[in-house]
Enzyme design. Structure first.
Site, PDB file in Angstrom:
ATOM      1  CG  HIS A  53      26.967  79.623  -2.953  1.00 50.30           C
ATOM      2  ND1 HIS A  53      28.271  79.847  -2.565  1.00 50.30           N
ATOM      3  CD2 HIS A  53      26.208  80.273  -2.051  1.00 50.30           C
ATOM      4  CE1 HIS A  53      28.274  80.580  -1.478  1.00 50.30           C
ATOM      5  NE2 HIS A  53      27.038  80.862  -1.137  1.00 50.30           N
TER       6      HIS A  53
HETATM    7  P1  TYD Z   1      33.009  79.703  -0.429  1.00 52.88           P
HETATM    8  O1  TYD Z   1      31.703  79.016  -0.245  1.00 52.88           O
HETATM    9  O2  TYD Z   1      33.672  79.603  -1.743  1.00 52.88           O
HETATM   10  O3  TYD Z   1      32.878  81.218   0.019  1.00 52.88           O
HETATM   11  P2  TYD Z   1      32.016  82.369  -0.697  1.00 52.88           P
HETATM   12  O4  TYD Z   1      30.877  81.704  -1.382  1.00 52.88           O
HETATM   13  O5  TYD Z   1      31.528  83.186   0.421  1.00 52.88           O
HETATM   14  O6  TYD Z   1      32.909  83.090  -1.620  1.00 52.88           O
HETATM   15  O7  TYD Z   1      33.974  79.136   0.704  1.00 52.88           O
HETATM   16  C1  TYD Z   1      35.372  79.236   0.612  1.00 52.88           C
HETATM   17  C2  TYD Z   1      35.974  78.073   1.389  1.00 52.88           C
HETATM   18  O8  TYD Z   1      35.667  78.191   2.770  1.00 52.88           O
HETATM   19  C3  TYD Z   1      35.461  76.736   0.930  1.00 52.88           C
HETATM   20  O9  TYD Z   1      36.544  75.839   0.903  1.00 52.88           O
HETATM   21  C4  TYD Z   1      34.508  76.309   2.013  1.00 52.88           C
HETATM   22  C5  TYD Z   1      35.047  77.010   3.245  1.00 52.88           C
HETATM   23  N1  TYD Z   1      33.996  77.378   4.213  1.00 52.88           N
HETATM   24  C6  TYD Z   1      33.899  76.712   5.419  1.00 52.88           C
HETATM   25  O10 TYD Z   1      34.673  75.787   5.722  1.00 52.88           O
HETATM   26  N2  TYD Z   1      32.935  77.101   6.301  1.00 52.88           N
HETATM   27  C7  TYD Z   1      32.066  78.109   6.032  1.00 52.88           C
HETATM   28  O11 TYD Z   1      31.197  78.432   6.885  1.00 52.88           O
HETATM   29  C8  TYD Z   1      32.163  78.797   4.764  1.00 52.88           C
HETATM   30  C9  TYD Z   1      31.223  79.911   4.410  1.00 52.88           C
HETATM   31  C10 TYD Z   1      33.147  78.395   3.899  1.00 52.88           C
END
Ligand code: TYD
Length: 137
Positions: A53
């Site tokens: 992302h």
């Molecule tokens: P995601 O964005 O997929 O993590 P990464 O990109 O680091 O692999 O996030 C995984 C899940 O966690 C998603 O459901 C959103 C949640 N999340 C939060 O609630 N707060 C946060 O600060 C972050 C980074 C993720």
């Protein structure tokens, strides 16, 4: 490709004595923004790709406080750069509007992520075609 998208590696001061080492990441000095959020990623196996992302407003610093991982940065114009994080006193600064993928996690990887913003789903661009459109106008 120096200064690719203003992404840069940061070296933190590691204060060591006979008791061990201590690394300080202070907002607006060691870290180029005021911190609003900390999260960390661990238990990801070597074959997963996380991130995938870009963020419209959030800036990040990522530090492998344990183990190692790689970060691939893409600019939406066909250029990419890969960074290796494997030291607790080294971080990568990632400004807003930069596509990022984290992968190749070692079994002991703990990836500490510092952010300039609170979590807001609307800040995330999760589709690469959308990113290219927003990035390239
Ligand atoms: P995601 O964005 O997929 O993590 P990464 O990109 O680091 O692999 O996030 C995984 C899940 O966690 C998603 O459901 C959103 C949640 N999340 C939060 O609630 N707060 C946060 O600060 C972050 C980074 C993720």
């Amino acid at each position: 490709m120096n200064n690719f998208l203003n992404v840069k590696m940061l070296e933190f001061n590691s204060i060591g004595d006979e008791r061990g080492k201590l690394v300080v990441c202070e907002g607006e000095s060691d870290i180029p923004f005021a911190l609003k959020r900390v999260f960390y990623i661990y238990g990801s196996s070597g074959n997963v790709v996380r991130g995938n992302h870009a963020n419209r407003k959030s800036e990040f610093v990522l530090i492998n406080v344990s183990g190692s991982s790689k970060v691939k940065i893409k600019d939406g114009k066909g250029n990419e750069m890969i960074y290796f994080l494997n030291r607790p006193h080294t971080g990568i600064y990632i400004p807003a509007m930069v596509w990022k993928e984290m992968y190749d996690f070692s079994a002991d990887s703990v990836l500490l992520c510092l952010s300039s913003e609170h979590y807001n789903q609307d800040d995330y661009i999760r589709d690469y075609e959308d990113y290219k459109r927003e990035q390239n106008g």
